[in-house]
Write an enzyme that holds these catalytic residues in place. Structure first.
Site, PDB file in Angstrom:
ATOM      1  N   LYS A 184       0.949  -1.272   0.186  1.00 41.71           N
ATOM      2  CA  LYS A 184      -0.041  -0.260   0.010  1.00 41.71           C
ATOM      3  C   LYS A 184       0.731   1.142   0.055  1.00 41.71           C
ATOM      4  O   LYS A 184       0.697   2.266  -0.766  1.00 41.71           O
ATOM      5  CB  LYS A 184      -1.087   0.004   1.256  1.00 41.71           C
ATOM      6  CG  LYS A 184      -1.506   1.406   1.584  1.00 41.71           C
ATOM      7  CD  LYS A 184      -2.294   1.453   2.828  1.00 41.71           C
ATOM      8  CE  LYS A 184      -1.366   2.074   3.852  1.00 41.71           C
ATOM      9  NZ  LYS A 184      -1.338   3.498   4.129  1.00 41.71           N
ATOM     10  N   ASN A 185       1.794   1.287   1.001  1.00 49.30           N
ATOM     11  CA  ASN A 185       2.690   2.501   1.060  1.00 49.30           C
ATOM     12  C   ASN A 185       3.400   2.813  -0.207  1.00 49.30           C
ATOM     13  O   ASN A 185       3.594   4.177  -0.326  1.00 49.30           O
ATOM     14  CB  ASN A 185       3.589   2.431   2.166  1.00 49.30           C
ATOM     15  CG  ASN A 185       2.909   2.679   3.503  1.00 49.30           C
ATOM     16  OD1 ASN A 185       1.531   2.900   3.352  1.00 49.30           O
ATOM     17  ND2 ASN A 185       3.414   2.434   4.636  1.00 49.30           N
ATOM     18  N   CYS A 245      -3.758  13.733  12.651  1.00 45.48           N
ATOM     19  CA  CYS A 245      -4.574  12.296  12.418  1.00 45.48           C
ATOM     20  C   CYS A 245      -4.439  11.531  13.486  1.00 45.48           C
ATOM     21  O   CYS A 245      -3.721  11.918  14.592  1.00 45.48           O
ATOM     22  CB  CYS A 245      -3.793  11.672  11.209  1.00 45.48           C
ATOM     23  SG  CYS A 245      -2.589  10.720  11.753  1.00 45.48           S
ATOM     24  N   ARG A 293      -8.465   0.268   4.791  1.00 43.44           N
ATOM     25  CA  ARG A 293      -7.484   1.182   4.081  1.00 43.44           C
ATOM     26  C   ARG A 293      -6.136   0.438   3.536  1.00 43.44           C
ATOM     27  O   ARG A 293      -5.667   0.796   2.546  1.00 43.44           O
ATOM     28  CB  ARG A 293      -7.068   2.181   5.171  1.00 43.44           C
ATOM     29  CG  ARG A 293      -8.359   3.372   4.878  1.00 43.44           C
ATOM     30  CD  ARG A 293      -7.582   4.490   6.175  1.00 43.44           C
ATOM     31  NE  ARG A 293      -6.370   4.742   5.709  1.00 43.44           N
ATOM     32  CZ  ARG A 293      -5.448   5.208   6.484  1.00 43.44           C
ATOM     33  NH1 ARG A 293      -5.540   5.418   7.762  1.00 43.44           N
ATOM     34  NH2 ARG A 293      -4.214   5.522   5.797  1.00 43.44           N
ATOM     35  N   ARG A 317       1.578  14.628  13.004  1.00 42.89           N
ATOM     36  CA  ARG A 317       2.113  14.450  11.732  1.00 42.89           C
ATOM     37  C   ARG A 317       2.065  15.767  11.001  1.00 42.89           C
ATOM     38  O   ARG A 317       1.383  15.730   9.889  1.00 42.89           O
ATOM     39  CB  ARG A 317       1.177  13.085  11.117  1.00 42.89           C
ATOM     40  CG  ARG A 317       1.622  12.078  11.763  1.00 42.89           C
ATOM     41  CD  ARG A 317       0.814  10.826  11.186  1.00 42.89           C
ATOM     42  NE  ARG A 317       1.468  10.064  10.233  1.00 42.89           N
ATOM     43  CZ  ARG A 317       0.734   9.120   9.381  1.00 42.89           C
ATOM     44  NH1 ARG A 317      -0.120   8.693   9.683  1.00 42.89           N
ATOM     45  NH2 ARG A 317       1.808   8.738   8.690  1.00 42.89           N
ATOM     46  N   ASP A 348       4.808   0.337  12.056  1.00 46.36           N
ATOM     47  CA  ASP A 348       3.575  -0.367  11.382  1.00 46.36           C
ATOM     48  C   ASP A 348       3.517  -1.675  11.828  1.00 46.36           C
ATOM     49  O   ASP A 348       2.376  -2.010  11.669  1.00 46.36           O
ATOM     50  CB  ASP A 348       3.743  -0.316   9.873  1.00 46.36           C
ATOM     51  CG  ASP A 348       3.390   1.358   9.344  1.00 46.36           C
ATOM     52  OD1 ASP A 348       3.197   2.020  10.319  1.00 46.36           O
ATOM     53  OD2 ASP A 348       3.550   1.582   8.226  1.00 46.36           O
TER      54      ASP A 348
HETATM   55  C1  UD1 Z   1       5.016   6.627   6.429  1.00 47.86           C
HETATM   56  C2  UD1 Z   1       4.021   5.548   6.227  1.00 47.86           C
HETATM   57  C3  UD1 Z   1       3.584   4.912   7.564  1.00 47.86           C
HETATM   58  C4  UD1 Z   1       4.713   4.684   8.471  1.00 47.86           C
HETATM   59  C5  UD1 Z   1       5.665   5.789   8.470  1.00 47.86           C
HETATM   60  C6  UD1 Z   1       7.000   5.607   9.271  1.00 47.86           C
HETATM   61  C7  UD1 Z   1       3.037   5.779   3.935  1.00 47.86           C
HETATM   62  C8  UD1 Z   1       1.819   6.161   3.433  1.00 47.86           C
HETATM   63  N1  UD1 Z   1       3.051   5.956   5.444  1.00 47.86           N
HETATM   64  O1  UD1 Z   1       4.256   7.747   6.974  1.00 47.86           O
HETATM   65  O2  UD1 Z   1       2.718   3.715   7.577  1.00 47.86           O
HETATM   66  O3  UD1 Z   1       4.168   4.453   9.856  1.00 47.86           O
HETATM   67  O4  UD1 Z   1       6.073   6.025   7.178  1.00 47.86           O
HETATM   68  O5  UD1 Z   1       7.585   4.561   8.737  1.00 47.86           O
HETATM   69  O6  UD1 Z   1       4.044   5.541   3.380  1.00 47.86           O
HETATM   70  N2  UD1 Z   1       7.411  14.341  10.571  1.00 47.86           N
HETATM   71  C9  UD1 Z   1       7.527  15.746  10.813  1.00 47.86           C
HETATM   72  N3  UD1 Z   1       7.288  16.643   9.750  1.00 47.86           N
HETATM   73  C10 UD1 Z   1       7.218  16.115   8.594  1.00 47.86           C
HETATM   74  C11 UD1 Z   1       7.087  14.733   8.263  1.00 47.86           C
HETATM   75  C12 UD1 Z   1       7.030  13.872   9.200  1.00 47.86           C
HETATM   76  O7  UD1 Z   1       7.430  16.293  12.059  1.00 47.86           O
HETATM   77  O8  UD1 Z   1       7.216  16.976   7.634  1.00 47.86           O
HETATM   78  C13 UD1 Z   1       7.332  13.500  11.597  1.00 47.86           C
HETATM   79  C14 UD1 Z   1       6.255  12.744  11.860  1.00 47.86           C
HETATM   80  O9  UD1 Z   1       4.984  13.295  12.527  1.00 47.86           O
HETATM   81  C15 UD1 Z   1       6.575  11.233  12.361  1.00 47.86           C
HETATM   82  C16 UD1 Z   1       7.837  11.240  12.043  1.00 47.86           C
HETATM   83  O10 UD1 Z   1       8.357  12.502  11.471  1.00 47.86           O
HETATM   84  O11 UD1 Z   1       6.682  11.463  13.814  1.00 47.86           O
HETATM   85  C17 UD1 Z   1       8.185  10.162  11.031  1.00 47.86           C
HETATM   86  O12 UD1 Z   1       6.791  10.250   9.911  1.00 47.86           O
HETATM   87  P1  UD1 Z   1       7.363   9.786   8.180  1.00 47.86           P
HETATM   88  O13 UD1 Z   1       8.294   8.996   8.066  1.00 47.86           O
HETATM   89  O14 UD1 Z   1       7.231  11.199   7.613  1.00 47.86           O
HETATM   90  O15 UD1 Z   1       5.902   9.118   8.090  1.00 47.86           O
HETATM   91  P2  UD1 Z   1       4.865   9.308   6.886  1.00 47.86           P
HETATM   92  O16 UD1 Z   1       5.542   9.343   5.529  1.00 47.86           O
HETATM   93  O17 UD1 Z   1       3.783   9.916   7.282  1.00 47.86           O
END
Ligand code: UD1
Length: 422
Positions: A22-23, A117, A400, A122, A308
């Site tokens: 999915k991701n 969320c 989802r 996030r 995850d």
């Molecule tokens: C992706 C995955 C999710 C997985 C996560 C971590 C998808 C659709 N989702 O989520 O299933 O749990 O990676 O492996 O691929 N953060 C910030 N600012 C930003 C971006 C991130 O503070 O601009 C923080 C987030 O709140 C979180 C951490 O960074 O605490 C890691 O998030 P991130 O790796 O970006 O996760 P996603 O890409 O949202």
């Protein structure tokens, strides 16, 4: 609204075919914004999240067709709408990643901020800073990001202050069409990032280093169409592996990349299940009579233990013979499954980012609520091993990210069904 009903107690025995990730799939769909030629994705999972992404891309002018088998064809001959509205972005956060590629191709884009969320705040600050570094002018008004790059994006050296999967992918999706070279330092190393880079390179992009902390992207002026097979879903595979370890029995998982779960297999083995691996399949077996050894887990960015799979590992540990500690390092609010597991008789204490799990001899079926995508999978595993009936509400979370979960588990002897709640 649907709910899942499980009569617990049966060990899992059989085979499960793992779907495409999915991701990865939802980011791969966004590459259709970068080219006026068709993109054909194979091994595509059919999920609510891919449907949401399809709806948004269609709104922007991409033709989206789900073919027979696990195929999807996307054709963005012309982008007719450069706005991603709130109603579509709020349903799934990763739709925010259309901002970068739209900006790279069309010079401007307007995308709703995804908002908070269920698993923490996030934010998307890293995404926006990276796009600014590539020369985008960004304004935030009325909940929307308005981005412009009148004379196109320009390559830049970007160092992420911490690892973000989404920000790494999003920046790649923009930098491929920027002028000159972009270097991403402290980039995420997840297999989904390698998958995206391979797809983009097959379209004519010049990306090296995906899968390492430093990624180099030499911008190109045009990308072509592509046929690409989505990488197997390591989280789906890990979820079923943990479910089998939890219930006991013997389950073979097929169409996996076993090297993508290098952090999981030793922990399952340490807990007392047998893990037999080859490159594309794994057999997990455990005698339900033999006690589970408690194992501590710390979530980390790849190649560490994935956040995850944290909830699913916790279900496994609820039945261990002793105490285990699970530490969540990625998200600040990802223990919402704990009160639900406690309703089923688990003994869990949460202290900040740590959960202390004292194993109990058995769980008891109960009505519970899915709180997020991966948490729902942990409740299913708990329901499978619990005595009596478990009824899981809000299963739209599950839909989802897990394709046909009740069918796949049913084939392994689980007594599980979907019901419509009135
Ligand atoms: C992706 C995955 C999710 C997985 C996560 C971590 C998808 C659709 N989702 O989520 O299933 O749990 O990676 O492996 O691929 N953060 C910030 N600012 C930003 C971006 C991130 O503070 O601009 C923080 C987030 O709140 C979180 C951490 O960074 O605490 C890691 O998030 P991130 O790796 O970006 O996760 P996603 O890409 O949202």
């Amino acid at each position: 609204m649907d709910c899942i009903v499980i009569e617990g107690g049966a060990p899992l025995n059989g085979e499960i075919n793992i779907s495409g990730a999915k991701n990865s799939a939802i980011k791969l769909m966004a590459v259709s914004l970068l080219t006026d030629e068709p993109v054909l994705l194979t091994n595509m999972p059919r999920l609510r999240d891919t449907r949401f992404m399809g709806q948004l891309l269609a709104h922007m002018g991409v033709e989206v067709e789900e073919g027979p088998g696990a195929k999807m064809r996307l054709h963005g001959a012309k982008l007719t709408n450069l706005t991603a509205p709130y109603d579509l972005v709020r349903k799934m956060r990763a739709t925010f990643n259309v901002l970068g590629p739209t900006l790279a191709r069309a010079g401007k884009a307007k995308v709703s901020l995804p908002g908070g969320c269920a698993i923490g705040a996030r934010p998307v600050d890293l995404h926006l800073k990276a796009l600014e570094a590539l020369g985008a002018e960004i304004k935030l008004t009325e909940g929307y990001v308005h981005a412009q790059a009148k004379s196109g994006l320009t390559g830049a050296a970007i160092t992420f202050p911490f690892i973000s999967v989404g920000a790494t992918e999003h920046t790649m999706l923009a930098a491929v069409l920027a002028k000159g070279e972009t270097t991403l330092s402290n980039a995420a190393r997840e297999p989904e990032i390698i998958d995206l880079a391979q797809c983009l390179n097959a379209m004519g992009a010049r990306i090296t280093g995906a899968g390492r902390s430093e990624i180099h992207i030499q911008g190109v002026s045009k990308l072509s169409g592509v046929t690409h097979s989505v990488v197997p879903d390591r989280i789906e595979a890990g979820t079923y592996a943990l479910a089998a370890a939890t219930t006991g029995g013997r389950v073979r998982l097929q169409n996996i990349r076993s090297d993508h779960l290098g952090s999981l297999w030793p922990l399952i083995a340490q807990a007392g299940a047998k893990v037999e691996l080859d490159q594309t399949s794994v057999i997990i077996s455990r005698d339900p009579e033999i006690p589970i050894t408690p194992v501590d887990v710390d979530t980390q960015a790849y190649p560490g233990f994935p956040t995850d799979l944290q909830a699913q590992f916790m279900s496994f540990m609820t039945r261990a013979d002793g105490v285990s500690i699970i530490r969540e390092n990625i998200f600040e609010n990802r223990f919402m499954h704990c009160p639900e597991l406690s309703r089923m008789g688990a003994n869990i204490t949460v202290r900040g980012r740590e959960a202390i799990i004292r194993g109990v001899p058995h769980l008891t079926g109960a009505p519970v609520m899915a709180t997020d995508l991966r948490a729902s999978a942990s409740l299913i595993a708990a329901g499978l091993v619990a005595k009596g009936q478990t009824r899981i509400g809000r299963v739209y979370h599950l839909d989802r990210g897990f394709e046909h979960i009740e069918i796949k588990l049913g084939q392994c002897g689980a007594n599980i069904r979907r019901e419509s709640e009135t």
